[in-house]
Design a protein around this motif. Structure first.
Motif, PDB file in Angstrom:
ATOM      1  N   GLU A 120       7.787  -7.551  -0.009  1.00 33.81           N
ATOM      2  CA  GLU A 120       6.979  -6.563  -0.737  1.00 33.81           C
ATOM      3  C   GLU A 120       7.715  -6.066  -1.978  1.00 33.81           C
ATOM      4  OE1 GLU A 120       5.638  -2.586  -1.845  1.00 33.81           O
ATOM      5  OE2 GLU A 120       7.418  -2.882  -0.624  1.00 33.81           O
ATOM      6  N   ILE A 121       8.993  -5.756  -1.832  1.00 40.17           N
ATOM      7  CA  ILE A 121       9.789  -5.286  -2.980  1.00 40.17           C
ATOM      8  C   ILE A 121       9.884  -6.370  -4.046  1.00 40.17           C
ATOM      9  CG2 ILE A 121      12.184  -4.755  -3.674  1.00 40.17           C
ATOM     10  CD1 ILE A 121      11.112  -2.307  -2.614  1.00 40.17           C
TER      11      ILE A 121
ATOM     12  N   GLN B 206       5.824  -8.378 -10.258  1.00 41.85           N
ATOM     13  CA  GLN B 206       4.656  -7.853 -10.953  1.00 41.85           C
ATOM     14  C   GLN B 206       5.081  -6.993 -12.147  1.00 41.85           C
ATOM     15  OE1 GLN B 206       1.482  -8.675 -10.341  1.00 41.85           O
ATOM     16  NE2 GLN B 206       0.893  -7.489 -12.125  1.00 41.85           N
ATOM     17  N   SER B 207       6.121  -6.181 -11.954  1.00 41.29           N
ATOM     18  CA  SER B 207       6.623  -5.344 -13.056  1.00 41.29           C
ATOM     19  C   SER B 207       7.186  -6.204 -14.181  1.00 41.29           C
ATOM     20  CB  SER B 207       7.702  -4.384 -12.559  1.00 41.29           C
ATOM     21  OG  SER B 207       7.125  -3.341 -11.845  1.00 41.29           O
TER      22      SER B 207
ATOM     23  N   ILE C 265      10.713   1.386  -8.605  1.00 41.32           N
ATOM     24  CA  ILE C 265      10.860   0.306  -7.620  1.00 41.32           C
ATOM     25  C   ILE C 265      12.337   0.002  -7.393  1.00 41.32           C
ATOM     26  CG2 ILE C 265      10.467  -2.166  -7.217  1.00 41.32           C
ATOM     27  CD1 ILE C 265       7.843  -1.793  -8.917  1.00 41.32           C
TER      28      ILE C 265
ATOM     29  N   GLU D 287      14.627   0.646  -3.993  1.00 36.85           N
ATOM     30  CA  GLU D 287      15.326  -0.445  -3.323  1.00 36.85           C
ATOM     31  C   GLU D 287      16.821  -0.160  -3.233  1.00 36.85           C
ATOM     32  OE1 GLU D 287      15.536  -5.276  -3.487  1.00 36.85           O
ATOM     33  OE2 GLU D 287      15.674  -4.225  -5.409  1.00 36.85           O
TER      34      GLU D 287
ATOM     35  N   ARG E  52       7.531   2.638 -13.708  1.00 36.59           N
ATOM     36  CA  ARG E  52       7.229   1.981 -12.431  1.00 36.59           C
ATOM     37  C   ARG E  52       8.386   1.086 -11.990  1.00 36.59           C
ATOM     38  NH1 ARG E  52       1.991   2.104 -14.283  1.00 36.59           N
ATOM     39  NH2 ARG E  52       2.192   0.174 -15.461  1.00 36.59           N
TER      40      ARG E  52
ATOM     41  N   ARG F 181       6.655  -6.607  -5.915  1.00 34.96           N
ATOM     42  CA  ARG F 181       6.495  -5.498  -6.860  1.00 34.96           C
ATOM     43  C   ARG F 181       7.382  -5.676  -8.091  1.00 34.96           C
ATOM     44  NH1 ARG F 181       7.409  -0.136  -3.853  1.00 34.96           N
ATOM     45  NH2 ARG F 181       6.843   0.705  -5.887  1.00 34.96           N
ATOM     46  N   LYS F 182       8.612  -6.157  -7.881  1.00 35.97           N
ATOM     47  CA  LYS F 182       9.501  -6.392  -9.030  1.00 35.97           C
ATOM     48  C   LYS F 182       8.955  -7.512  -9.914  1.00 35.97           C
ATOM     49  CE  LYS F 182      13.480  -6.750  -6.772  1.00 35.97           C
ATOM     50  NZ  LYS F 182      14.932  -6.807  -6.498  1.00 35.97           N
TER      51      LYS F 182
END
Length: 116
Positions: A33-34, A40-41, A15, A19, A11, A37-38
């Motif tokens: 948003e990116i 969260q990862s 991402i 990007e 994942r 997500r980063k």
């Protein structure tokens, strides 16, 4: 290799690759948003890292080596864009300063006075 860890690495690679590709193409992206997500990862990987056994795992080492390459490519692309934005903002600042200046303190004026 732990399946949950492998999926988390996949994942994050996805991402970062998305990007990097968007930045390379000049495609508009939603940075908030990116970034979310980063983040969260990163949280997910941090939690999963606690369950990684201390014994060497060649498969994990290989996957993390590939992830490192993807992270480095993303970092490089982000660095290029940050440098470009700094250069552009410096040019804009210079243009504004020159447009607002009446020439009183210009270097050219000072050189002209020295030749008299």
């Amino acid at each position: 290799m732990n399946i949950a860890l492998a999926k988390a690495v996949d994942r994050l690679e996805g991402i970062l690759a998305a990007e990097t590709a968007a930045l390379d193409r000049g495609t508009a992206i939603d940075l908030a948003e990116i970034t979310g997500r980063k983040n969260q990862s990163l949280l997910e990987l941090t939690r999963l890292a606690k369950s990684v056994p201390a014994t060497p795992d060649p498969v994990l080492d290989e996957r993390l080596g590939r992830l490192k390459e993807v992270v480095e490519a993303n970092r490089h692309m982000l660095e290029l864009h940050v440098r470009a934005s700094h250069d552009i903002s410096a040019m804009i600042s210079r243009s504004i300063a020159e447009a607002e200046s009446d020439g009183t303190y210009s270097a050219a004026l000072g050189r002209r006075d020295l030749t008299r």
